[in-house]
Motif scaffolding. Structure first.
Motif, PDB file in Angstrom:
ATOM      1  N   ARG A  57     -33.434  36.818  -1.902  1.00  0.00           N
ATOM      2  CA  ARG A  57     -32.019  38.401  -2.047  1.00  0.00           C
ATOM      3  C   ARG A  57     -31.848  39.217  -1.050  1.00  0.00           C
ATOM      4  O   ARG A  57     -30.994  40.080  -1.143  1.00  0.00           O
ATOM      5  CB  ARG A  57     -33.482  39.148  -3.008  1.00  0.00           C
ATOM      6  CG  ARG A  57     -33.611  38.493  -3.981  1.00  0.00           C
ATOM      7  CD  ARG A  57     -34.931  40.020  -4.679  1.00  0.00           C
ATOM      8  NE  ARG A  57     -35.450  39.329  -6.116  1.00  0.00           N
ATOM      9  CZ  ARG A  57     -36.140  39.499  -6.836  1.00  0.00           C
ATOM     10  NH1 ARG A  57     -37.520  40.454  -5.869  1.00  0.00           N
ATOM     11  NH2 ARG A  57     -36.941  39.216  -7.629  1.00  0.00           N
ATOM     12  N   ILE A  58     -32.027  38.352   0.522  1.00  0.00           N
ATOM     13  CA  ILE A  58     -32.074  38.962   1.467  1.00  0.00           C
ATOM     14  C   ILE A  58     -30.168  38.452   1.245  1.00  0.00           C
ATOM     15  O   ILE A  58     -30.054  38.009   0.661  1.00  0.00           O
ATOM     16  CB  ILE A  58     -32.645  38.653   2.614  1.00  0.00           C
ATOM     17  CG1 ILE A  58     -31.990  37.033   2.554  1.00  0.00           C
ATOM     18  CG2 ILE A  58     -33.579  38.311   2.245  1.00  0.00           C
ATOM     19  CD1 ILE A  58     -33.150  35.779   3.902  1.00  0.00           C
ATOM     20  N   ILE A  64     -28.900  35.540   8.966  1.00  0.00           N
ATOM     21  CA  ILE A  64     -28.928  34.517   9.781  1.00  0.00           C
ATOM     22  C   ILE A  64     -29.299  35.035  10.928  1.00  0.00           C
ATOM     23  O   ILE A  64     -29.448  34.219  12.437  1.00  0.00           O
ATOM     24  CB  ILE A  64     -26.722  34.433  10.114  1.00  0.00           C
ATOM     25  CG1 ILE A  64     -26.242  34.370   9.308  1.00  0.00           C
ATOM     26  CG2 ILE A  64     -26.604  34.745  11.290  1.00  0.00           C
ATOM     27  CD1 ILE A  64     -24.660  34.510   9.406  1.00  0.00           C
ATOM     28  N   THR A  65     -29.502  36.322  11.150  1.00  0.00           N
ATOM     29  CA  THR A  65     -30.157  37.061  12.826  1.00  0.00           C
ATOM     30  C   THR A  65     -31.660  36.114  12.257  1.00  0.00           C
ATOM     31  O   THR A  65     -32.080  35.432  13.659  1.00  0.00           O
ATOM     32  CB  THR A  65     -30.745  38.598  11.329  1.00  0.00           C
ATOM     33  OG1 THR A  65     -29.425  39.274  11.882  1.00  0.00           O
ATOM     34  CG2 THR A  65     -31.373  39.184  12.807  1.00  0.00           C
ATOM     35  N   LYS A  66     -32.411  36.341  11.288  1.00  0.00           N
ATOM     36  CA  LYS A  66     -33.621  35.425  11.225  1.00  0.00           C
ATOM     37  C   LYS A  66     -33.343  34.126  12.225  1.00  0.00           C
ATOM     38  O   LYS A  66     -34.364  33.124  12.341  1.00  0.00           O
ATOM     39  CB  LYS A  66     -34.364  34.873   9.920  1.00  0.00           C
ATOM     40  CG  LYS A  66     -35.483  34.594   9.478  1.00  0.00           C
ATOM     41  CD  LYS A  66     -36.442  35.200   8.576  1.00  0.00           C
ATOM     42  CE  LYS A  66     -37.836  34.377   8.086  1.00  0.00           C
ATOM     43  NZ  LYS A  66     -38.165  33.186   8.615  1.00  0.00           N
ATOM     44  N   ARG A  98     -25.595  39.210  -0.663  1.00  0.00           N
ATOM     45  CA  ARG A  98     -27.437  38.462  -0.787  1.00  0.00           C
ATOM     46  C   ARG A  98     -26.701  36.947  -1.289  1.00  0.00           C
ATOM     47  O   ARG A  98     -25.668  36.128  -1.216  1.00  0.00           O
ATOM     48  CB  ARG A  98     -27.607  39.002  -2.102  1.00  0.00           C
ATOM     49  CG  ARG A  98     -28.313  40.003  -2.356  1.00  0.00           C
ATOM     50  CD  ARG A  98     -28.570  40.348  -3.006  1.00  0.00           C
ATOM     51  NE  ARG A  98     -29.318  42.010  -2.858  1.00  0.00           N
ATOM     52  CZ  ARG A  98     -29.943  43.225  -4.062  1.00  0.00           C
ATOM     53  NH1 ARG A  98     -29.936  42.111  -5.191  1.00  0.00           N
ATOM     54  NH2 ARG A  98     -30.417  44.399  -4.566  1.00  0.00           N
ATOM     55  N   ILE A  99     -27.568  35.930  -0.779  1.00  0.00           N
ATOM     56  CA  ILE A  99     -27.897  34.897  -0.671  1.00  0.00           C
ATOM     57  C   ILE A  99     -27.158  34.138  -2.349  1.00  0.00           C
ATOM     58  O   ILE A  99     -26.620  33.293  -2.741  1.00  0.00           O
ATOM     59  CB  ILE A  99     -29.317  34.192   0.065  1.00  0.00           C
ATOM     60  CG1 ILE A  99     -29.345  34.273   1.417  1.00  0.00           C
ATOM     61  CG2 ILE A  99     -29.084  32.585  -0.515  1.00  0.00           C
ATOM     62  CD1 ILE A  99     -28.284  33.291   2.402  1.00  0.00           C
ATOM     63  N   GLU A 136     -27.411  27.168   2.975  1.00  0.00           N
ATOM     64  CA  GLU A 136     -28.700  25.778   2.261  1.00  0.00           C
ATOM     65  C   GLU A 136     -29.962  25.654   2.455  1.00  0.00           C
ATOM     66  O   GLU A 136     -30.535  24.785   1.939  1.00  0.00           O
ATOM     67  CB  GLU A 136     -27.534  24.745   2.471  1.00  0.00           C
ATOM     68  CG  GLU A 136     -26.260  23.833   2.148  1.00  0.00           C
ATOM     69  CD  GLU A 136     -25.476  22.858   1.825  1.00  0.00           C
ATOM     70  OE1 GLU A 136     -26.157  22.713   3.099  1.00  0.00           O
ATOM     71  OE2 GLU A 136     -25.127  22.680   1.098  1.00  0.00           O
ATOM     72  N   LYS A 137     -30.746  26.855   3.420  1.00  0.00           N
ATOM     73  CA  LYS A 137     -31.997  26.308   3.559  1.00  0.00           C
ATOM     74  C   LYS A 137     -32.850  27.284   2.462  1.00  0.00           C
ATOM     75  O   LYS A 137     -33.938  27.067   1.976  1.00  0.00           O
ATOM     76  CB  LYS A 137     -32.637  27.415   4.869  1.00  0.00           C
ATOM     77  CG  LYS A 137     -32.116  26.775   6.139  1.00  0.00           C
ATOM     78  CD  LYS A 137     -32.492  27.919   7.152  1.00  0.00           C
ATOM     79  CE  LYS A 137     -33.846  27.637   7.181  1.00  0.00           C
ATOM     80  NZ  LYS A 137     -34.797  26.872   7.648  1.00  0.00           N
ATOM     81  N   TYR A 138     -31.782  28.104   1.205  1.00  0.00           N
ATOM     82  CA  TYR A 138     -32.364  28.784   0.254  1.00  0.00           C
ATOM     83  C   TYR A 138     -31.399  28.032  -1.472  1.00  0.00           C
ATOM     84  O   TYR A 138     -32.348  28.067  -2.483  1.00  0.00           O
ATOM     85  CB  TYR A 138     -31.928  30.280   0.461  1.00  0.00           C
ATOM     86  CG  TYR A 138     -32.592  30.528   1.998  1.00  0.00           C
ATOM     87  CD1 TYR A 138     -33.621  31.128   1.223  1.00  0.00           C
ATOM     88  CD2 TYR A 138     -31.268  30.583   3.037  1.00  0.00           C
ATOM     89  CE1 TYR A 138     -34.639  32.203   2.884  1.00  0.00           C
ATOM     90  CE2 TYR A 138     -32.161  31.403   3.395  1.00  0.00           C
ATOM     91  CZ  TYR A 138     -33.588  32.134   3.699  1.00  0.00           C
ATOM     92  OH  TYR A 138     -33.829  33.061   5.051  1.00  0.00           O
TER      93      TYR A 138
END
Length: 216
Positions: A57-58, A64-66, A98-99, A136-138
């Motif tokens: 949902r982010i 990207i900031t994280k 959102r992702i 692609e981390k999610y």
């Protein structure tokens, strides 16, 4: 229990794709061993997926900031700077999404917008590459669907002998004279020249060693 092989991502993390209840999910971890262990746990139904679902949902901007914050100590200053510049000045259309809502078609639209804005093919690939690495981390994206603008080969401008002599004459006494000579004679990059300190210079051997690079 048989699991697919872990794959190393461009970011340095490791990913294992598994099927859970008929749905393909990605397990990402800092190293191969941890990725396999988490995938095995997920396959066995031990890991709750609510955290993964919530993370989708982010927005891409927050993700990207994280991503930058998590790797700030291991990325080079120039890489961090380029990532932040991309986040600040480009891929703006994707950042607020959102992702979970970003599709392959959205990526292609962003590529088209970057090309229309006059960015080079290399810049576009770097920008989209950052976005895709984070996404692609999610979730999984089909990268084969995208088409990038053709790369235009730039002609390198190399000074001839007469031009070098002219430059030498013009820079005598200038505050950038030493830097210009280092670039011409030794082929040093600007960041390498900025990083020169006394520990780089061997007065006995008359040598200069590049030990660091300095960027904004």
């Amino acid at each position: 229990m048989k699991l697919p092989k872990a794959v190393k991502l461009p970011s340095g993390s490791w990913r294992v794709q598994i099927m859970v209840n008929g749905e393909r999910i990605s397990i990402v971890a800092p190293n191969e061993k941890e990725a396999i262990a988490k995938a095995a746990a997920a396959k066995a139904g031990i890991i709750e997926r609510r955290e993964n679902i919530a993370s989708l949902r982010i927005t891409l901007n927050d993700a990207i900031t994280k991503y930058i914050e998590d790797r700030h100590d291991v990325l080079s200053p120039s890489t961090v700077r380029s990532y932040k510049e991309t986040q600040r000045n480009r891929i703006q259309w994707l950042l607020s999404k959102r992702i979970r809502d970003i599709t392959e078609e959205d990526i292609q639209i962003q590529i088209n917008m970057e090309a229309k804005a006059g960015h080079s093919a290399k810049t576009i690939k770097n920008d989209v590459g950052l976005a895709v690495t984070v996404i692609e981390k999610y979730k999984i994206l089909n990268q084969k669907k995208w088409k990038y603008p053709q790369r235009i080969k730039k002609e390198r401008i190399i000074l001839n002998g007469d031009q070098i002599v002219t430059l030498f004459s013009a820079c005598v006494g200038d505050r950038a004279e030493i830097q210009i000579l280092l670039a011409l004679w030794l082929g040093m990059r600007r960041s390498e020249i900025f990083g020169v300190c006394w520990d780089c210079i061997d007065t006995e051997r008359h040598t200069l060693t590049v030990r660091r690079a300095l960027v904004k």
